[in-house]
Scaffold this active site. Structure first.
Site, PDB file in Angstrom:
ATOM      1  N   ARG A 104     -61.855 -77.863 -27.849  1.00  0.00           N
ATOM      2  CA  ARG A 104     -62.566 -77.542 -29.083  1.00  0.00           C
ATOM      3  C   ARG A 104     -61.738 -76.652 -30.000  1.00  0.00           C
ATOM      4  NH1 ARG A 104     -68.145 -78.121 -26.897  1.00  0.00           N
ATOM      5  NH2 ARG A 104     -69.583 -77.712 -28.593  1.00  0.00           N
ATOM      6  N   LYS A 119     -72.006 -87.480 -28.125  1.00  0.00           N
ATOM      7  CA  LYS A 119     -70.893 -87.483 -27.150  1.00  0.00           C
ATOM      8  C   LYS A 119     -71.424 -87.522 -25.714  1.00  0.00           C
ATOM      9  CE  LYS A 119     -69.406 -83.441 -28.571  1.00  0.00           C
ATOM     10  NZ  LYS A 119     -70.449 -83.117 -29.548  1.00  0.00           N
ATOM     11  N   ARG A 151     -83.166 -77.226 -25.618  1.00  0.00           N
ATOM     12  CA  ARG A 151     -82.071 -76.282 -25.391  1.00  0.00           C
ATOM     13  C   ARG A 151     -82.205 -75.110 -26.367  1.00  0.00           C
ATOM     14  NH1 ARG A 151     -76.488 -79.722 -25.203  1.00  0.00           N
ATOM     15  NH2 ARG A 151     -75.863 -78.036 -26.579  1.00  0.00           N
TER      16      ARG A 151
END
Ligand code: AP5
Length: 236
Positions: free
Chosen positions: A108, A33, A180
């Site tokens: 979400r 995304k 991350r």
């Protein structure tokens, strides 16, 4: 931007027409995304609004919001709806969002989707286009654990599929490439579970509203970009 991706986007040749609506990218963690949203937003000259990036910025600045979000993000859980909605409301009220924007990682949950619908109506936007990134679960682990992000400019790489020219260094600015914290293998499973439980129901929600477009998100980045742009062109 990769030369191939730029070509894929400019071949569509309609950036001057603007976007004038909200585009929502929805899909599991690692579906691609962010990679696509960045370039689509650049193509149309509108902001790319990633709630994940906004939270990571708060975390790196050590704000109260960042301190609240960090343990949730590091464990793969979602940040509470009221916090996310407040942050998005403030962001889309800024003048640069008047011609549309690309939402990546938001909404979400169903309360977030309802909240967004109210915000869009209040600001006079028509229905959003919701692009659903469809990808095999098997690919997600590879994309997430392989992701590396430039500490300086935020450029995204993947050690398996989109490696930098020099290992550990950004092609653009030589910045250090970092993993991350939530891309560690042990955090990926809870993130995928949170997606299944809290976000996947939105697919049916948006399909029932007649605004959902499925896009095959497997294969090279440029191929996915062509499919996304085709969907956006048809939805205009
Ligand atoms: P967020 O940052 O939104 O993470 P995510 O949704 O889990 O999505 P990712 O950024 O991991 O994946 P992506 O689909 O953008 O893939 P990407 O393009 O990077 O959220 C992080 C956390 O913040 C959440 O867990 C939560 O705690 C909190 N949060 C955020 N929003 C929230 C909300 N609305 N409500 C509550 N909490 C929220 O690609 C992944 C990798 O694959 C990269 O290495 C890339 O180079 C590579 N890649 C991409 N496309 C391809 C391709 N076609 N072929 C090969 N490799 C590819």
């Amino acid at each position: 931007m990769a030369a191939g991706l730029a070509a894929a986007l400019s071949a569509q040749g309609h950036s001057s027409e603007g976007l004038n609506r909200a585009v929502i990218f929805i899909g599991p963690p690692g579906a691609g995304k962010g990679t696509q949203a960045k370039e689509v937003a650049r193509h149309y000259g509108v902001p790319h609004l990633s709630t994940g990036d906004m939270f990571r910025e708060h975390v790196s600045r050590g704000t109260p919001l960042g301190r609240q979000a960090k343990p949730l993000m590091d464990s793969g859980a979602l940040v509470p709806d009221s916090i996310v909605l407040g942050m998005v409301e403030e962001r889309i009220a800024r003048p640069d969002c008047a011609r549309g924007f690309v939402l990546d990682g938001f909404p979400r949950t169903e309360p977030q989707a309802e909240g967004l619908a109210a915000l869009l109506e209040k600001r006079g936007f028509r229905d959003p286009v919701v692009v659903h990134f469809v990808v095999d679960d098997g690919l997600l682990l590879r994309r997430l654990t392989g992701r590396r992000v430039c500490k300086v400019g935020g450029e995204n790489y993947n050690i398996y599929d989109r490696p930098p020219k020099v290992p550990g260094r950004c092609d653009n600015d030589g910045g250090e490439l970092l993993q991350r914290p939530d891309d560690r293998e042990e955090v990926v499973a809870p993130r995928l579970q949170a997606y299944e439980r809290q976000t996947f129901p939105l697919i049916a929600y948006y399909r029932a509203h007649g605004v959902l477009q499925d896009v095959d998100a497997t294969g090279p980045v440029d191929d996915v970009a062509r499919r996304v742009m085709e969907v956006l062109r048809k939805a205009r």
